[in-house]
Design an enzyme around this catalytic site. Structure first.
Site, PDB file in Angstrom:
ATOM      1  CB  CYS A  83      47.007  43.338  45.097  1.00 56.99           C
ATOM      2  SG  CYS A  83      46.536  44.531  46.401  1.00 56.99           S
ATOM      3  CG  HIS A 200      51.216  43.106  47.360  1.00 59.67           C
ATOM      4  ND1 HIS A 200      51.262  43.286  45.987  1.00 59.67           N
ATOM      5  CD2 HIS A 200      50.413  43.862  47.825  1.00 59.67           C
ATOM      6  CE1 HIS A 200      50.527  44.366  45.703  1.00 59.67           C
ATOM      7  NE2 HIS A 200      49.845  44.943  46.695  1.00 59.67           N
ATOM      8  CD  GLU A 202      54.022  41.730  44.844  1.00 58.93           C
ATOM      9  OE1 GLU A 202      53.424  42.553  44.905  1.00 58.93           O
ATOM     10  OE2 GLU A 202      53.487  40.412  45.172  1.00 58.93           O
TER      11      GLU A 202
END
Length: 219
Positions: A83, A200, A202
């Site tokens: 990011c 992202h 994650e």
């Protein structure tokens, strides 16, 4: 065989714990730290980031993180930006008329997306180049984005003598529901030891987990 060691760089940016847990699940032994020596010694370094470009750069410089990134790359040692952790790898960012110098690992400027709806938030497909290792097996998946700024033009020039393994592979995405409706921007880059994603991983479910596994297994 021991798990690869990865440092998630703690420089005051948010979202550190979720990045730490996701990289652990990908098979790495993870340390969350701002210690420069540990960041240098690990098999891989993850540079997360949320919020404003200028604030992230200030935090990074406060722990000499830009030095760790530069020294690792000079030695061919892997770094992954996520990011705003991707955005700060470029030359500069412009937010609200304020220009901030980035790490300068790639030429280019981070600027506000030219789209009817900003921020660009939610799940989106990406355009993956041939030969991508980061997206191996997940080329057609969706990933989770949340950002108002991005790199809208890739300007790094390479020549025919650059080894194929170091030729940058740039993944693109576009805001908007249909092609041509929104703004095209860089979604990920693979450039030798330096990789980065605007989305992202994650927060991107199984596809993001597989991308992180692809990166960890390359260490």
């Amino acid at each position: 065989m021991a798990s690869p060691s990865v440092v998630v760089l703690d420089y005051g940016s948010g979202n550190l714990r979720s990045a730490e847990r996701a990289v652990e699940r990908a098979g790495a032994a993870v340390t969350l730290t701002s210690d420069l020596d540990l960041a240098m010694d690990a098999d891989g370094l993850v540079v997360p980031g949320v919020g404003a470009f200028a604030a992230c750069m200030a935090g990074l410089r406060s722990v000499r993180g830009e030095r760790a990134i530069g020294r690792r790359l000079a030695g061919g040692r892997p770094v992954l930006g996520i990011c705003v952790g991707m955005q700060i790898l470029f030359e500069r960012g412009i937010e609200h008329g304020v220009e901030t110098e980035g790490c300068g690992e790639w030429p280019g400027v981070v600027e506000r997306l030219q789209a009817p709806i900003v921020p660009h938030m939610g799940w989106n497909t990406v355009e993956v180049p041939d030969g991508s290792r980061l997206f191996a097996g997940i080329e057609d998946e969706r990933f989770y984005f949340v950002h108002s700024y991005g790199v809208r033009d890739w300007t790094l020039v390479t020549n025919d003598r650059t080894p194929d393994s170091h030729q940058p592979r740039v993944t693109w995405a576009e805001t908007g529901a249909a092609p041509g409706e929104g703004d095209r921007f860089v979604a990920a880059v693979e450039n030798g030891p330096l990789c980065a994603t605007q989305f992202h991983p994650e927060k991107s479910g199984d596809a993001g987990a597989e991308l992180l596994r692809n990166w960890v297994t390359s260490l």
